[in-house]
Design a protein around this motif. Structure first.
Motif, PDB file in Angstrom:
ATOM      1  N   GLU A  98       0.826  -1.213   0.000  1.00 36.52           N
ATOM      2  CA  GLU A  98       0.000   0.000   0.000  1.00 36.52           C
ATOM      3  C   GLU A  98       0.858   1.260   0.000  1.00 36.52           C
ATOM      4  OE1 GLU A  98      -2.453  -0.636   3.424  1.00 36.52           O
ATOM      5  OE2 GLU A  98      -3.901  -1.858   2.308  1.00 36.52           O
ATOM      6  N   ARG A  99       1.930   1.253   0.769  1.00 40.85           N
ATOM      7  CA  ARG A  99       2.836   2.407   0.798  1.00 40.85           C
ATOM      8  C   ARG A  99       3.502   2.620  -0.551  1.00 40.85           C
ATOM      9  NH1 ARG A  99       5.941   1.525   6.553  1.00 40.85           N
ATOM     10  NH2 ARG A  99       4.155   1.994   7.883  1.00 40.85           N
ATOM     11  N   SER A 100       3.957   1.537  -1.170  1.00 42.84           N
ATOM     12  CA  SER A 100       4.627   1.685  -2.460  1.00 42.84           C
ATOM     13  C   SER A 100       3.644   2.169  -3.528  1.00 42.84           C
ATOM     14  CB  SER A 100       5.304   0.382  -2.891  1.00 42.84           C
ATOM     15  OG  SER A 100       4.355  -0.621  -3.144  1.00 42.84           O
ATOM     16  N   TRP A 101       2.382   1.753  -3.451  1.00 43.45           N
ATOM     17  CA  TRP A 101       1.384   2.222  -4.408  1.00 43.45           C
ATOM     18  C   TRP A 101       1.105   3.714  -4.198  1.00 43.45           C
ATOM     19  CZ3 TRP A 101      -0.019   1.230  -8.947  1.00 43.45           C
ATOM     20  CH2 TRP A 101      -1.166   1.805  -9.488  1.00 43.45           C
ATOM     21  N   ALA A 102       1.076   4.151  -2.929  1.00 44.03           N
ATOM     22  CA  ALA A 102       0.873   5.572  -2.644  1.00 44.03           C
ATOM     23  C   ALA A 102       2.022   6.407  -3.203  1.00 44.03           C
ATOM     24  CB  ALA A 102       0.740   5.796  -1.141  1.00 44.03           C
ATOM     25  N   ILE A 103       3.238   5.907  -3.094  1.00 46.48           N
ATOM     26  CA  ILE A 103       4.397   6.606  -3.658  1.00 46.48           C
ATOM     27  C   ILE A 103       4.293   6.655  -5.172  1.00 46.48           C
ATOM     28  CG2 ILE A 103       6.908   6.456  -3.992  1.00 46.48           C
ATOM     29  CD1 ILE A 103       7.003   5.289  -1.105  1.00 46.48           C
ATOM     30  N   GLU A 104       3.864   5.560  -5.791  1.00 49.79           N
ATOM     31  CA  GLU A 104       3.682   5.514  -7.250  1.00 49.79           C
ATOM     32  C   GLU A 104       2.656   6.554  -7.694  1.00 49.79           C
ATOM     33  OE1 GLU A 104       4.099   4.459 -11.162  1.00 49.79           O
ATOM     34  OE2 GLU A 104       5.296   3.708  -9.492  1.00 49.79           O
ATOM     35  N   GLU A 105       1.540   6.643  -6.986  1.00 56.49           N
ATOM     36  CA  GLU A 105       0.516   7.636  -7.329  1.00 56.49           C
ATOM     37  C   GLU A 105       1.034   9.060  -7.144  1.00 56.49           C
ATOM     38  OE1 GLU A 105      -2.681   6.319  -4.771  1.00 56.49           O
ATOM     39  OE2 GLU A 105      -3.734   5.478  -6.499  1.00 56.49           O
ATOM     40  N   TYR A 106       1.807   9.292  -6.110  1.00 55.61           N
ATOM     41  CA  TYR A 106       2.392  10.607  -5.860  1.00 55.61           C
ATOM     42  C   TYR A 106       3.301  11.007  -7.026  1.00 55.61           C
ATOM     43  CZ  TYR A 106       5.427  14.156  -3.803  1.00 55.61           C
ATOM     44  OH  TYR A 106       6.143  15.292  -3.570  1.00 55.61           O
ATOM     45  N   HIS A 107       4.170  10.095  -7.445  1.00 54.56           N
ATOM     46  CA  HIS A 107       5.073  10.390  -8.559  1.00 54.56           C
ATOM     47  C   HIS A 107       4.305  10.601  -9.869  1.00 54.56           C
ATOM     48  CE1 HIS A 107       8.489   8.573  -6.085  1.00 54.56           C
ATOM     49  NE2 HIS A 107       8.710   9.860  -6.193  1.00 54.56           N
ATOM     50  N   GLY A 133       1.311  11.814 -10.104  1.00 57.00           N
ATOM     51  CA  GLY A 133       0.717  13.137  -9.981  1.00 57.00           C
ATOM     52  C   GLY A 133       1.726  14.235 -10.249  1.00 57.00           C
ATOM     53  N   LEU A 134       2.953  14.073  -9.746  1.00 59.10           N
ATOM     54  CA  LEU A 134       4.002  15.062 -10.011  1.00 59.10           C
ATOM     55  C   LEU A 134       4.300  15.153 -11.503  1.00 59.10           C
ATOM     56  CD1 LEU A 134       6.653  14.458  -7.201  1.00 59.10           C
ATOM     57  CD2 LEU A 134       5.147  16.422  -7.482  1.00 59.10           C
ATOM     58  N   LYS A 135       4.364  14.025 -12.146  1.00 58.18           N
ATOM     59  CA  LYS A 135       4.659  13.994 -13.582  1.00 58.18           C
ATOM     60  C   LYS A 135       3.556  14.702 -14.364  1.00 58.18           C
ATOM     61  CE  LYS A 135       5.703  10.873 -17.364  1.00 58.18           C
ATOM     62  NZ  LYS A 135       5.795   9.506 -17.796  1.00 58.18           N
ATOM     63  N   GLN A 136       2.300  14.446 -14.037  1.00 61.75           N
ATOM     64  CA  GLN A 136       1.196  15.075 -14.725  1.00 61.75           C
ATOM     65  C   GLN A 136       1.168  16.578 -14.461  1.00 61.75           C
ATOM     66  OE1 GLN A 136      -2.278  12.912 -13.491  1.00 61.75           O
ATOM     67  NE2 GLN A 136      -1.851  11.200 -14.871  1.00 61.75           N
ATOM     68  N   TYR A 137       1.520  16.979 -13.248  1.00 58.30           N
ATOM     69  CA  TYR A 137       1.538  18.395 -12.898  1.00 58.30           C
ATOM     70  C   TYR A 137       2.628  19.138 -13.688  1.00 58.30           C
ATOM     71  CZ  TYR A 137       1.974  22.647 -10.150  1.00 58.30           C
ATOM     72  OH  TYR A 137       2.020  23.944  -9.756  1.00 58.30           O
ATOM     73  N   THR A 138       3.783  18.526 -13.860  1.00 61.08           N
ATOM     74  CA  THR A 138       4.874  19.186 -14.565  1.00 61.08           C
ATOM     75  C   THR A 138       4.665  19.205 -16.064  1.00 61.08           C
ATOM     76  OG1 THR A 138       6.179  17.135 -14.616  1.00 61.08           O
ATOM     77  CG2 THR A 138       6.576  18.660 -12.778  1.00 61.08           C
ATOM     78  N   GLU A 139       3.807  18.329 -16.587  1.00 57.54           N
ATOM     79  CA  GLU A 139       3.544  18.299 -18.029  1.00 57.54           C
ATOM     80  C   GLU A 139       2.539  19.348 -18.470  1.00 57.54           C
ATOM     81  OE1 GLU A 139       2.359  14.305 -18.897  1.00 57.54           O
ATOM     82  OE2 GLU A 139       4.404  13.534 -18.766  1.00 57.54           O
ATOM     83  N   VAL A 140       1.833  19.955 -17.538  1.00 57.76           N
ATOM     84  CA  VAL A 140       0.799  20.936 -17.875  1.00 57.76           C
ATOM     85  C   VAL A 140       1.388  22.234 -18.345  1.00 57.76           C
ATOM     86  CG1 VAL A 140      -1.110  22.300 -16.964  1.00 57.76           C
ATOM     87  CG2 VAL A 140      -0.849  19.924 -16.316  1.00 57.76           C
TER      88      VAL A 140
END
Length: 87
Positions: free
Chosen positions: A69-78, A80-87
């Motif tokens: 669960e922790r590793s999946w949360a980290i994956e989702e966080y990363h 989200g960061l990638k999508q935010y920087t692509e905007v």
């Protein structure tokens, strides 16, 4: 872990992990060229199977799920960061 990775459950013969009776709660096996590990068989809702291993031979199912669960949360966080920087 790849499904064709060879492991030995009872110190008799190395066989692909996909052919071994690995429990979802964990089974201690010997990995060819590495040593003893605890292997887990993970079955997805669509029936696909994956295998995970750890060198922590005392790990139980609850700890494994917590780390997953922790590793999946980290994956989702990363993601989200990638999508935010692509905007």
């Amino acid at each position: 872990m790849r499904s064709n990775r060879r492991v030995d459950i009872d110190r008799t013969d190395n066989k692909p992990i996909c052919e071994q009776p690995i429990a979802s709660t964990g089974t201690i096996v010997h990995v060819e060229g590495f040593g003893l590990v605890k292997a887990f068989r993970l079955v997805a809702t669509n029936g696909d199977t994956e295998h995970g291993i750890t060198n922590d031979l005392t790990m139980d199912e609850l700890v494994r799920v917590t780390y997953a669960e922790r590793s999946w949360a980290i994956e989702e966080y990363h993601r989200g960061l990638k999508q935010y920087t692509e905007v």
